[in-house]
Design a protein around this motif. Structure first.
Motif, PDB file in Angstrom:
ATOM      1  N   GLU A 119       0.832  -1.209   0.000  1.00  0.00           N
ATOM      2  CA  GLU A 119       0.000   0.000   0.000  1.00  0.00           C
ATOM      3  C   GLU A 119       0.868   1.261   0.000  1.00  0.00           C
ATOM      4  OE1 GLU A 119      -2.787  -0.363   3.246  1.00  0.00           O
ATOM      5  OE2 GLU A 119      -4.004  -1.816   2.135  1.00  0.00           O
ATOM      6  N   GLY A 120       1.767   1.330  -0.980  1.00  0.00           N
ATOM      7  CA  GLY A 120       2.708   2.437  -1.029  1.00  0.00           C
ATOM      8  C   GLY A 120       2.044   3.793  -1.123  1.00  0.00           C
ATOM      9  N   TRP A 121       0.876   3.864  -1.713  1.00  0.00           N
ATOM     10  CA  TRP A 121       0.168   5.130  -1.851  1.00  0.00           C
ATOM     11  C   TRP A 121      -0.178   5.750  -0.501  1.00  0.00           C
ATOM     12  CZ3 TRP A 121      -4.068   2.529  -0.021  1.00  0.00           C
ATOM     13  CH2 TRP A 121      -4.244   1.207  -0.459  1.00  0.00           C
ATOM     14  N   ARG A 122      -0.274   4.920   0.556  1.00  0.00           N
ATOM     15  CA  ARG A 122      -0.558   5.491   1.890  1.00  0.00           C
ATOM     16  C   ARG A 122       0.602   6.358   2.372  1.00  0.00           C
ATOM     17  NH1 ARG A 122      -5.270   3.691   3.823  1.00  0.00           N
ATOM     18  NH2 ARG A 122      -6.031   1.635   3.180  1.00  0.00           N
ATOM     19  N   HIS A 123       1.826   6.018   1.980  1.00  0.00           N
ATOM     20  CA  HIS A 123       2.983   6.833   2.348  1.00  0.00           C
ATOM     21  C   HIS A 123       2.940   8.193   1.660  1.00  0.00           C
ATOM     22  CE1 HIS A 123       4.986   3.578   4.488  1.00  0.00           C
ATOM     23  NE2 HIS A 123       4.705   2.775   3.471  1.00  0.00           N
ATOM     24  N   PHE A 124       2.198   8.290   0.577  1.00  0.00           N
ATOM     25  CA  PHE A 124       2.032   9.556  -0.134  1.00  0.00           C
ATOM     26  C   PHE A 124       0.831  10.338   0.386  1.00  0.00           C
ATOM     27  CE2 PHE A 124       5.203   7.762  -2.609  1.00  0.00           C
ATOM     28  CZ  PHE A 124       5.556   8.531  -3.708  1.00  0.00           C
ATOM     29  N   GLY A 125       0.138   9.784   1.355  1.00  0.00           N
ATOM     30  CA  GLY A 125      -0.981  10.495   1.979  1.00  0.00           C
ATOM     31  C   GLY A 125      -2.343  10.174   1.416  1.00  0.00           C
ATOM     32  N   TYR A 126      -2.469   9.095   0.633  1.00  0.00           N
ATOM     33  CA  TYR A 126      -3.744   8.777   0.004  1.00  0.00           C
ATOM     34  C   TYR A 126      -4.196   7.379   0.399  1.00  0.00           C
ATOM     35  CZ  TYR A 126      -1.977  12.622  -2.760  1.00  0.00           C
ATOM     36  OH  TYR A 126      -1.441  13.833  -3.133  1.00  0.00           O
ATOM     37  N   GLY A 127      -5.502   7.196   0.396  1.00  0.00           N
ATOM     38  CA  GLY A 127      -6.079   5.893   0.683  1.00  0.00           C
ATOM     39  C   GLY A 127      -7.503   5.835   0.198  1.00  0.00           C
ATOM     40  N   PRO A 128      -8.036   4.637   0.007  1.00  0.00           N
ATOM     41  CA  PRO A 128      -9.426   4.512  -0.431  1.00  0.00           C
ATOM     42  C   PRO A 128     -10.390   5.059   0.605  1.00  0.00           C
ATOM     43  CG  PRO A 128      -8.222   2.437  -0.682  1.00  0.00           C
ATOM     44  CD  PRO A 128      -7.363   3.340   0.143  1.00  0.00           C
TER      45      PRO A 128
END
Length: 338
Positions: A119-128
């Protein structure tokens, strides 16, 4: 006739024989390869985007640099993973790069592929959001980015701004007219191809897709493209859409070519990606005469207007220039692509 470009994944490593040992090597050689491809008469220079990997990541500095060094060739991505992106900031970056290029930007965007970290996108501040999957997140960001590119005002201006504002609601700047028609959705199955058609995006169909019928990859891909075009016509869009496919194709012209790629025919491969049974398209490597006949039978290529040649970027600019030239000079004309 087909638009023919290259697609680089932008790998680097210090492995023996690698011509790209550092990130700087990849970035500078990517610019040089785009310049060389333009001089050969190729139509596009496209770059893959992966995060947390020794590969090309943030695309816009590279795209702007390529734009500044070239004059004619299309410049694009295949694809930007929208799970990681701020659509508002991306509109500004894309607008700037497109203006530098003089309107040559062709952006492939998508939900993206499995990444190097969980879930690398969570490190960028985004999530479903609640009830969403990460694929939903990617499509939501993609839709918002696509709509913002229309250039309509949406933000209420400050009554005491630092600089005078034009009348009405404000849009993101710089605005790049026409860029919205040059956005492509990277689709891995028939349903998302139809979704992209309804939204009004061009289609990028890659070297893998969901195995939805058990047929050879190129047959399934051709059916996907036909379904996309039917959905486009049904949606009533005014313009003609564009469709690209990607292939690894090597004309065996020299002993070095045979050393690297002359190991016999490859075939489609079946694998599992994100719990989905996927079919991966074959690579092509043969003497030009045999290669021409093999490619003539590829239904996916026949359906597309744009062909992206995946290049082994770690073999360096000179060798990849040779790879592209061999296809443009010795294969494409016989197939009616040039």
């Amino acid at each position: 006739m087909k638009n023919i470009g290259f697609l680089s994944f932008g790998h680097w490593s210090d492995a023996p024989g690698s011509a790209t040992r550092t990130a700087q090597d990849v970035l500078l050689q990517s610019i040089d390869l785009a310049v060389a491809a333009e001089e050969l008469g190729a139509d596009g220079a496209y770059f893959r985007v992966h995060h947390f990997a020794q590969q090309l990541a943030s695309p816009f500095p590279l795209l702007a640099a390529v734009a500044a060094r070239t004059k004619r060739i299309e410049i694009g991505t295949g694809v930007i993973d929208m799970r990681y992106e701020n659509p508002f900031y991306m509109v500004e970056d894309a607008g700037a790069a497109d203006l530098i290029s003089g309107g040559r930007l062709q952006l492939g965007i998508s939900r993206g592929s499995p990444e190097q970290v969980i879930e690398g996108w969570r490190h960028f501040g985004y999530g479903p959001a609640a009830g969403e999957s990460d694929a939903d997140l990617g499509r939501r960001h993609g839709e918002l980015f696509f709509e913002l590119l229309a250039g309509k005002g949406f933000a209420k201006p400050n009554p005491r701004p630092m600089f005078p504002n034009p009348p009405g609601l404000l849009r993101l700047e710089p605005h790049a007219p026409g860029l919205r028609e040059r956005i492509w959705w990277g689709s891995g199955n028939d349903a998302t191809a139809i979704w992209a058609a309804r939204k009004g995006m061009n289609l990028q169909s890659s070297t893998l897709k969901a195995d939805e019928s058990g047929e050879p990859f190129h047959v399934q891909q051709a059916k996907q493209i036909r379904a996309y075009r039917a959905a486009w016509a049904e949606a009533g869009h005014a313009r003609t859409p564009r469709v690209s496919v990607s292939r690894s194709i090597f004309a065996l012209m020299t002993d070095r070519d045979r050393q690297y790629f002359g190991r016999g025919d490859s075939s489609d491969q079946i694998g599992v990606i994100d719990n989905m049974r996927a079919v991966f398209g074959r690579s092509y490597a043969a003497e030009p005469e045999a290669l021409i006949e093999q490619l003539r039978a590829d239904e996916g290529i026949a359906e597309a207007d744009t062909l992206l040649l995946t290049v082994p970027n770690q073999l360096g600019v000179a060798y990849n220039t040779h790879v592209i030239e061999a296809i443009l000079r010795h294969v494409a004309p016989a197939l009616g692509w040039r």
